[in-house]
Motif scaffolding. Structure first.
Motif, PDB file in Angstrom:
ATOM      1  N   SER A   1     -82.690 -28.679  -1.449  1.00 50.97           N
ATOM      2  CA  SER A   1     -83.302 -27.151  -0.993  1.00 50.97           C
ATOM      3  C   SER A   1     -84.775 -27.418  -0.207  1.00 50.97           C
ATOM      4  O   SER A   1     -85.186 -26.803   0.528  1.00 50.97           O
TER       5      SER A   1
ATOM      6  N   GLN B   1     -84.409 -29.096   3.040  1.00 51.34           N
ATOM      7  CA  GLN B   1     -83.730 -28.111   4.031  1.00 51.34           C
ATOM      8  C   GLN B   1     -85.363 -27.460   4.558  1.00 51.34           C
ATOM      9  O   GLN B   1     -85.460 -27.046   5.675  1.00 51.34           O
ATOM     10  N   SER B   2     -85.865 -26.733   3.584  1.00 54.63           N
ATOM     11  CA  SER B   2     -86.946 -25.809   3.986  1.00 54.63           C
ATOM     12  C   SER B   2     -88.145 -26.772   4.740  1.00 54.63           C
ATOM     13  O   SER B   2     -88.621 -26.399   5.709  1.00 54.63           O
TER      14      SER B   2
END
Length: 145
Positions: A63, A66-67
């Motif tokens: 995550s 991805q950010s």
């Protein structure tokens, strides 16, 4: 294999007690089985916990990556949008210039201005650009020295 064989030998060498207490206490076997089940349960829970924690850590890392990628792409998009806006304004200016160049009167006026061409009977005068008063003073000071 060597370790297992030695454990098998120990189990073969151990003789169960056959006395009145052991025969009269049927709960001893059940307690032993419960203890064994509890150990197995703890092992299963420990393995499950390790797997769950590893999965959660992996998902958190994924995550965050991805950010970061999203933030980089948003910055890139902003840059590309700025370039697009600049290109569109330049295209608009060029289209305007094309439409002006299609007009014969504009071309004639431009030729007279840029290349000092004249129509029949016209006289062209060039006027020097105005010089600031400060520049004139510095020029005259240099001549006096």
């Amino acid at each position: 294999m060597g370790k297992r064989n030695s454990q098998d030998e120990l189990h073969n060498n151990v003789q169960p007690l056959d006395n009145d207490y052991v025969r009269s206490n049927p709960n001893a076997k059940k307690a032993k089985q419960r203890a064994k089940k509890a150990v197995l349960l703890r092992r299963r829970l420990a393995i499950f916990s390790i797997i769950a924690i590893a999965s959660i850590v992996g998902l958190i890392q994924f995550s965050s990556m991805q950010s970061e990628r999203l933030a980089e792409k948003q910055i890139k998009k902003a840059e590309v949008d700025a370039q697009l806006e600049e290109a569109l304004s330049k295209q608009e200016m060029l289209n305007l210039q094309i439409s002006k160049l299609e007009d014969d009167e504009y071309i004639a006026k431009l030729a007279r201005k840029e290349f000092f061409l004249s129509e029949e009977g016209e006289i062209i005068f060039t006027i020097p650009k105005t010089v600031d008063k400060e520049d004139e003073k510095t020029d005259s000071d240099k001549k006096d020295e």
